[in-house]
Design a protein around this motif. Sequence first.
Motif, PDB file in Angstrom:
ATOM      1  N   LEU A 422       0.814  -1.217   0.000  1.00 37.50           N
ATOM      2  CA  LEU A 422       0.000   0.000   0.000  1.00 37.50           C
ATOM      3  C   LEU A 422       0.845   1.264   0.000  1.00 37.50           C
ATOM      4  O   LEU A 422       0.519   2.234  -0.680  1.00 37.50           O
ATOM      5  N   ILE A 423       1.935   1.285   0.771  1.00 39.64           N
ATOM      6  CA  ILE A 423       2.688   2.535   0.929  1.00 39.64           C
ATOM      7  C   ILE A 423       3.404   2.951  -0.344  1.00 39.64           C
ATOM      8  O   ILE A 423       3.767   4.122  -0.503  1.00 39.64           O
ATOM      9  N   PHE A 424       3.594   2.023  -1.286  1.00 43.07           N
ATOM     10  CA  PHE A 424       4.242   2.366  -2.548  1.00 43.07           C
ATOM     11  C   PHE A 424       3.244   2.560  -3.689  1.00 43.07           C
ATOM     12  O   PHE A 424       3.644   2.903  -4.799  1.00 43.07           O
ATOM     13  N   GLN A 522       6.871   0.990  11.706  1.00 38.94           N
ATOM     14  CA  GLN A 522       7.829  -0.102  11.525  1.00 38.94           C
ATOM     15  C   GLN A 522       8.059  -0.383  10.047  1.00 38.94           C
ATOM     16  O   GLN A 522       9.202  -0.620   9.616  1.00 38.94           O
ATOM     17  N   SER A 523       6.987  -0.350   9.265  1.00 38.51           N
ATOM     18  CA  SER A 523       7.114  -0.575   7.827  1.00 38.51           C
ATOM     19  C   SER A 523       7.948   0.533   7.178  1.00 38.51           C
ATOM     20  O   SER A 523       8.739   0.264   6.265  1.00 38.51           O
ATOM     21  N   CYS A 524       7.799   1.767   7.650  1.00 38.01           N
ATOM     22  CA  CYS A 524       8.594   2.881   7.118  1.00 38.01           C
ATOM     23  C   CYS A 524      10.069   2.718   7.475  1.00 38.01           C
ATOM     24  O   CYS A 524      10.954   3.009   6.654  1.00 38.01           O
ATOM     25  N   ILE A 525      10.351   2.248   8.684  1.00 35.30           N
ATOM     26  CA  ILE A 525      11.746   2.028   9.099  1.00 35.30           C
ATOM     27  C   ILE A 525      12.400   0.966   8.234  1.00 35.30           C
ATOM     28  O   ILE A 525      13.550   1.104   7.802  1.00 35.30           O
ATOM     29  N   GLY A 529      14.867   3.575   2.756  1.00 34.93           N
ATOM     30  CA  GLY A 529      15.607   3.968   1.554  1.00 34.93           C
ATOM     31  C   GLY A 529      14.737   4.024   0.316  1.00 34.93           C
ATOM     32  O   GLY A 529      14.807   4.972  -0.483  1.00 34.93           O
ATOM     33  N   GLU A 530      13.887   3.005   0.134  1.00 29.76           N
ATOM     34  CA  GLU A 530      12.995   2.979  -1.030  1.00 29.76           C
ATOM     35  C   GLU A 530      11.944   4.083  -0.946  1.00 29.76           C
ATOM     36  O   GLU A 530      11.609   4.714  -1.954  1.00 29.76           O
ATOM     37  N   LEU A 531      11.403   4.305   0.248  1.00 31.30           N
ATOM     38  CA  LEU A 531      10.369   5.330   0.406  1.00 31.30           C
ATOM     39  C   LEU A 531      10.910   6.732   0.116  1.00 31.30           C
ATOM     40  O   LEU A 531      10.231   7.553  -0.504  1.00 31.30           O
ATOM     41  N   LEU A 532      12.129   6.999   0.557  1.00 39.22           N
ATOM     42  CA  LEU A 532      12.722   8.315   0.320  1.00 39.22           C
ATOM     43  C   LEU A 532      12.829   8.623  -1.167  1.00 39.22           C
ATOM     44  O   LEU A 532      12.602   9.755  -1.599  1.00 39.22           O
ATOM     45  N   ARG A 533      13.159   7.613  -1.953  1.00 37.89           N
ATOM     46  CA  ARG A 533      13.412   7.810  -3.375  1.00 37.89           C
ATOM     47  C   ARG A 533      12.208   7.472  -4.248  1.00 37.89           C
ATOM     48  O   ARG A 533      12.323   7.378  -5.469  1.00 37.89           O
ATOM     49  N   LEU A 540       4.006   9.510   2.229  1.00 39.22           N
ATOM     50  CA  LEU A 540       3.604   8.799   3.438  1.00 39.22           C
ATOM     51  C   LEU A 540       4.713   8.833   4.474  1.00 39.22           C
ATOM     52  O   LEU A 540       4.466   8.994   5.673  1.00 39.22           O
ATOM     53  N   LEU A 541       5.963   8.710   4.004  1.00 40.61           N
ATOM     54  CA  LEU A 541       7.092   8.782   4.924  1.00 40.61           C
ATOM     55  C   LEU A 541       7.142  10.144   5.616  1.00 40.61           C
ATOM     56  O   LEU A 541       7.407  10.236   6.823  1.00 40.61           O
TER      57      LEU A 541
END
Length: 666
Positions: A422-424, A522-525, A529-533, A540-541
């Motif tokens: 979901l977050i991506f 926890q999923s963001c932690i 790296g992937e979420l930042l980019r 969401l991050l």
Amino acid sequence: MAGAGSDLQSPKKRKREHAEGKIKPRPQVKGGGDGAKRKKHPGAGGYAAHGGAGEAPAKKRPVTPKEKRLAAKEMSEARKMKRKRHYSLEKELAKLWEKMRCHDVSKEERSKLVSQAIRKMDGKYLDIAGSHVTARVLQTCVKWCSQSERDAIFDDLQPHLLTLSRKKYAVFLVKKLIELATKKQFASFISSLHGHVAKLLPHTIGAAVVDYAFQRATPPQKRQLLLELYSTELQLFKDLTVQSSFSLLETISKLGLQKSSVLQYMTIEIQKILEKGTVEYSIVHTAILEYFTIADKTSAMDVIHQLIPLLTQGASIIDGDEPSIATELPNKTKAKKKRLSEPLIVRIMQTREGLKLAISCLKHGSAKDRKKIIKSLKGQIMKLALNDFGCLFLISIISIVDDTKLVSKIVIQELAKHLKELIFDKNGRRPLLQLLHPLCSRYLSPADLACLSYNVPSLSAKEGEASEGATEVISENKVDAMTDKEPDDLEGMQIVSESKKDPSRRRHELLIKSDLAEALVQSCIENVGELLRSNFGKELLYEVAVGGKDNVLEGVTDRIHMLHDAIASDAAQPKTEDIEHAFENFFSSRVIRRMIIDCPAFAVTLWRKALKGKCKIWAEGHSSKVVAAFLESPSSEVRNLAKPELQPLIDTGILKVPDHKGAVEK
């Protein structure tokens, strides 16, 4: 009687004695009458046995299983030859169809097979279209034939298209003809529908054809189809339906129709559709939404109360098939069984009108109705979350329904199981963002916000009676005006509903009490790296890192600090050729800049772990935005922390601070 009965033998016993060689003469029936009539002439049997010319030789009875199967097949073929007019032609066409529909057949060979089949069907198209076998052959021919051949088929079937639209198997051929029709042919078909739209929509098969044409039509043609549902005059006089796209209220005003008579006529037509259950089509959704604009409170509530049971049960219409119940279809394929178990409210999430209709039922239904709607979505949450309009319906649920235990059990728990996916995802992140930052214009377009704020006019709360979080309803006419507003002007908008629970309390219960917040952090932690980019993941991050709007994640502050450390650790990594650095990546550099400005705690952590003593390295390119953000921060602690190292870079012209951001005092 007992003695006579003992002389008679059963067929099985006679057969057994015949095999053993013990043949007994058949008992003679006393008396003349029937016995004498059954007695044959001594010479007759011998003459027939020797093949006399007066009687055909006796046909050999099948004995083995194979002979019996062949005999049954011959009998079936003979019956079909008598019953079906074009049975021989059907067999020939079926053989051609098996060849032309193969994927590995060449275009030239397929063209020859199609032309051959069309020649055989010439003049018999109407009869061919009614058979479940040959209708498929003709449909395949229409798909692969030349334009001239297709035109000939369309011209031949045009007078009968309305009749074929009601037939179970021919409906697919009609859809294919509509799909491949030229503009002139399509306009001709739309014209032929005049006066029949209201009759076809309650029909379980015909409604699919009307809706298919409605989806492919231009706005004036859509209006032409819809107008027949408004008034008898518009159904009778074709000239009145030829107009530009107007709303129902504008049509009533322009043509001088009586609002009461239009309401009465539409009520009757919509009741017919609701009784038949053909409510999964976009033309029906549009008509009902138009009906709501003129309906009084009682009429609107009646329609909503009838819609909710239809939308929460399994869909009964499968590509034109007759309505049926899943338990009564043991021979159906698994795919069709799955579609039958899928509630209709999930299937209508393909258009904005379907979404508005579902939101209307959710907003104006009772607590019992809302519970029924949510329970019907069990097992369908992920399908909705990844859908363009389904994710907006989930946003409505988590923003309106007061029963947070039920929402947590069915919706939140399902989302928590698939957080990484979901977050991506562009749509999947939206329900999560709604909990973190409700109705943010950064994540929802003005059209989306208008859908979420849609309300039935006669059922909307009056001024002074609105609930605590309710504000003005946004109509579609205001969407364009909303696009000109600044994001901050849209932040205060709320979804109008009959909810009684405080929105902030509802968010806290859905995020903190359900343990979704902890799983989300926890999923963001784990994927920092992937979420930042990532284009979608970075939003969401950011919301998690800053604690959400109004600090809704206050209960998991320790975990958020761990996320700050994870982001700073990623940014502290040296430059490599394998992966672009967080300060230099287009997406990550911008989201880190926003975090520095909006979250002083993160800014301090990042400075100490990744930037202290290294600012000169990152003073150029995308990374310069990150460095300059420390001087743009509203926190004096952050500014004072970075100023001693950044001021010399500014004085020498290496680092430039944007003027429009209101640089801090030097």
